[in-house]
Write an enzyme that holds these catalytic residues in place. Structure first.
Site, PDB file in Angstrom:
ATOM      1  N   GLU A 273       8.999  19.533 -24.458  1.00  0.00           N
ATOM      2  CA  GLU A 273       8.233  19.834 -23.231  1.00  0.00           C
ATOM      3  C   GLU A 273       8.740  21.122 -22.582  1.00  0.00           C
ATOM      4  O   GLU A 273       7.977  21.869 -21.975  1.00  0.00           O
ATOM      5  CB  GLU A 273       8.306  18.671 -22.233  1.00  0.00           C
TER       6      GLU A 273
ATOM      7  N   ARG B 137      -4.164  21.748 -13.719  1.00  0.00           N
ATOM      8  CA  ARG B 137      -3.058  20.898 -14.169  1.00  0.00           C
ATOM      9  C   ARG B 137      -3.223  20.496 -15.637  1.00  0.00           C
ATOM     10  O   ARG B 137      -2.242  20.265 -16.346  1.00  0.00           O
ATOM     11  CB  ARG B 137      -2.965  19.659 -13.272  1.00  0.00           C
TER      12      ARG B 137
ATOM     13  N   ASN C  63      -1.285  19.824 -20.482  1.00  0.00           N
ATOM     14  CA  ASN C  63      -1.546  18.985 -21.658  1.00  0.00           C
ATOM     15  C   ASN C  63      -1.544  19.795 -22.950  1.00  0.00           C
ATOM     16  O   ASN C  63      -1.948  19.275 -24.001  1.00  0.00           O
ATOM     17  CB  ASN C  63      -2.886  18.257 -21.507  1.00  0.00           C
TER      18      ASN C  63
ATOM     19  N   HIS D 211      -0.855  18.184 -26.330  1.00  0.00           N
ATOM     20  CA  HIS D 211      -0.850  16.725 -26.176  1.00  0.00           C
ATOM     21  C   HIS D 211      -1.988  16.030 -26.912  1.00  0.00           C
ATOM     22  O   HIS D 211      -1.830  14.893 -27.339  1.00  0.00           O
ATOM     23  CB  HIS D 211      -0.887  16.340 -24.692  1.00  0.00           C
TER      24      HIS D 211
ATOM     25  N   HIS E  92      -0.609  13.381 -29.234  1.00  0.00           N
ATOM     26  CA  HIS E  92      -0.811  11.938 -29.034  1.00  0.00           C
ATOM     27  C   HIS E  92      -1.413  11.302 -30.273  1.00  0.00           C
ATOM     28  O   HIS E  92      -1.045  10.187 -30.647  1.00  0.00           O
ATOM     29  CB  HIS E  92      -1.750  11.682 -27.850  1.00  0.00           C
TER      30      HIS E  92
ATOM     31  N   LYS F 184       2.514  11.429 -11.268  1.00  0.00           N
ATOM     32  CA  LYS F 184       1.750  10.549 -12.154  1.00  0.00           C
ATOM     33  C   LYS F 184       2.546   9.261 -12.369  1.00  0.00           C
ATOM     34  O   LYS F 184       3.706   9.314 -12.756  1.00  0.00           O
ATOM     35  CB  LYS F 184       1.500  11.213 -13.504  1.00  0.00           C
TER      36      LYS F 184
ATOM     37  N   GLU G  36      -5.178  16.737 -10.815  1.00  0.00           N
ATOM     38  CA  GLU G  36      -5.754  17.113 -12.110  1.00  0.00           C
ATOM     39  C   GLU G  36      -7.280  17.073 -12.089  1.00  0.00           C
ATOM     40  O   GLU G  36      -7.916  16.549 -12.987  1.00  0.00           O
ATOM     41  CB  GLU G  36      -5.222  16.163 -13.196  1.00  0.00           C
TER      42      GLU G  36
ATOM     43  N   HIS H  72       7.767  11.725 -28.626  1.00  0.00           N
ATOM     44  CA  HIS H  72       6.686  12.362 -27.882  1.00  0.00           C
ATOM     45  C   HIS H  72       6.856  13.890 -27.876  1.00  0.00           C
ATOM     46  O   HIS H  72       5.926  14.629 -28.181  1.00  0.00           O
ATOM     47  CB  HIS H  72       6.665  11.828 -26.444  1.00  0.00           C
TER      48      HIS H  72
ATOM     49  N   ARG I 102       0.822  -1.232   0.000  1.00  0.00           N
ATOM     50  CA  ARG I 102       0.000   0.000   0.000  1.00  0.00           C
ATOM     51  C   ARG I 102       0.846   1.268   0.000  1.00  0.00           C
ATOM     52  O   ARG I 102       0.411   2.323   0.428  1.00  0.00           O
ATOM     53  CB  ARG I 102      -0.971   0.035   1.184  1.00  0.00           C
TER      54      ARG I 102
ATOM     55  N   LYS J  47       6.207  23.669 -14.086  1.00  0.00           N
ATOM     56  CA  LYS J  47       5.390  22.505 -13.764  1.00  0.00           C
ATOM     57  C   LYS J  47       4.921  22.576 -12.309  1.00  0.00           C
ATOM     58  O   LYS J  47       3.760  22.290 -12.003  1.00  0.00           O
ATOM     59  CB  LYS J  47       6.172  21.212 -14.030  1.00  0.00           C
TER      60      LYS J  47
HETATM   61  N1  GLY Z   1       2.617  15.534 -17.926  1.00  0.00           N
HETATM   62  C1  GLY Z   1       1.638  16.416 -17.461  1.00  0.00           C
HETATM   63  C2  GLY Z   1       1.348  16.246 -16.006  1.00  0.00           C
HETATM   64  O1  GLY Z   1       2.162  15.718 -15.279  1.00  0.00           O
HETATM   65  O2  GLY Z   1       0.292  16.616 -15.588  1.00  0.00           O
END
Ligand code: GLY
Length: 365
Positions: A185, A243, A247, A250, A254, A143, A238, A267, A121, A228
């Protein structure tokens, strides 16, 4: 590059501390060289499990005792790799207060992070991003994910690393494609920052950045991470529409990557391309100032991105299908990040006809 050996002294400075969900903190530490980084890692002691890929494992003369080496590349971001990490952690007797150290690019960071979030956990997590993309994006913000049934990042969690360790000199060993993958990025972050510092630095120091001057690399990593940090601290999971601004580029990007099976565009190159399409969409809807958008597009072009690329008419169906598979749908509608001004994003639903117009090559006859 000199091979790494884990040793015992300190030589890292704190770049920033991001405050994220559930009172967690991610401290980003930067080292001038790999020696200082390896010294810091040596201080963790033995209750650790390392995750490498086949490229980053080569940086060590001798691998630490408890480790997993996954095949490099996106295809390793799966349940089988996750199970290997969890199984090895158990076999090595890693307790809940033990630590997983992900040492590699975005795939290793996402996978090690996900494993740390589910092992007993949740155990401790350190990330050592070794690509520019992982330094300025994947490692910060919590993430974590694996891919599932052909869909990127379908299964995952938010689980911030307590420490992110950066050594700038690894950036000098990246291929040109991999370096530009991360710079895409960085440029995107510059447009998302209301502070002019990163944008100005990218304009005035282009030659130093492209020749990977050490001080310039440290500056772009720091300024980019601060952008960031600004977004993720306000909206760590998000869920507030803040947040999501990260994107930018993106949704278009994508779909481009997927249409060409992740081969033609990296990417970051796809994000650069997608950001330029988002700028054009903003101009055509009267949201984005034309001359500012032209300047930003010129900046991307000056870094060598093929932002004038357009897909063939025959690729449209595939492109459109990939657009609609995007995770960023709300009530079945696709939201695109557009820019009202530098640092001011806005989410908009775009007409499919406008998207088609922006991405398809005009007939030449
Ligand atoms: N890659 C975008 C984020 O971490 O929200």
């Amino acid at each position: 590059m000199q091979a790494l050996a884990v040793g015992y002294n300190k030589g890292m400075r704190t770049l920033l501390t991001a405050r994220l969900a559930n009172n967690t903190e991610s401290v980003v530490l930067i080292a001038d060289n790999l020696k200082d980084l390896s010294t810091h890692l040596g201080n963790y002691g033995r209750s650790v499990l390392w995750v490498f890929d086949t490229n980053t494992a080569k940086l060590f003369k001798q691998l630490p005792p408890a480790h997993v080496v996954i095949e490099s590349g996106e295809s390793s971001k799966n349940f089988a790799s996750l199970e290997r990490i969890v199984a090895t952690a158990l076999e090595e007797g890693l307790a809940r207060d033990g630590r997983i150290i992900g040492f590699g690019g975005g795939v290793v960071c996402d996978l090690a992070g996900f494993a740390a979030s589910v092992y007993m956990r949740g155990c401790k997590l350190t990330l050592v991003p070794t690509t520019l993309l992982a330094m300025v994006d994947a490692s910060l913000g919590g993430k974590t994910a694996i891919d599932y049934r052909g869909m990127k990042n379908m299964v995952g969690s938010f689980y911030p690393a307590s420490e992110i360790l950066i050594s700038i000199d690894v950036l000098r060993t990246l291929s040109e494609r991999e370096y530009l993958n991360g710079l895409g990025e960085v440029l995107k972050h510059a447009l998302l920052s209301s502070d002019e510092a990163l944008y100005r630095f990218l304009v005035t120091q282009k030659n130093e950045i492209l020749s990977r001057d050490a001080q310039s690399l440290a500056t772009i990593v720091e300024l980019s991470l601060r952008v960031k940090q600004h977004y993720i601290e306000q909206d760590p999971t998000e869920s507030l529409g803040i947040r999501q601004m990260l994107n930018l580029g993106h949704t278009f990007g994508h779909a481009l990557e997927s249409t060409f099976h992740f081969g033609l565009f990296s990417h970051g190159a796809a994000v650069a391309w997608g950001t330029c399409r988002a700028l054009e969409a903003g101009v055509s809807l009267g949201i984005t100032d034309r001359s500012w958008a032209d300047g930003a597009i010129k900046l991307f072009r000056s870094y060598g991105y093929d932002i004038d690329y357009r897909i063939g008419r025959g690729d449209w169906i595939s492109f459109r299908d990939h657009l609609f598979k995007d995770k960023k749908r709300v009530d079945g509608k696709l939201l695109f990040v557009l820019l009202e001004a530098q640092g001011t994003g806005v989410l908009k639903v775009l007409d499919t006809a406008l998207v088609q117009h922006l991405v398809i090559a005009k007939p030449t006859f």
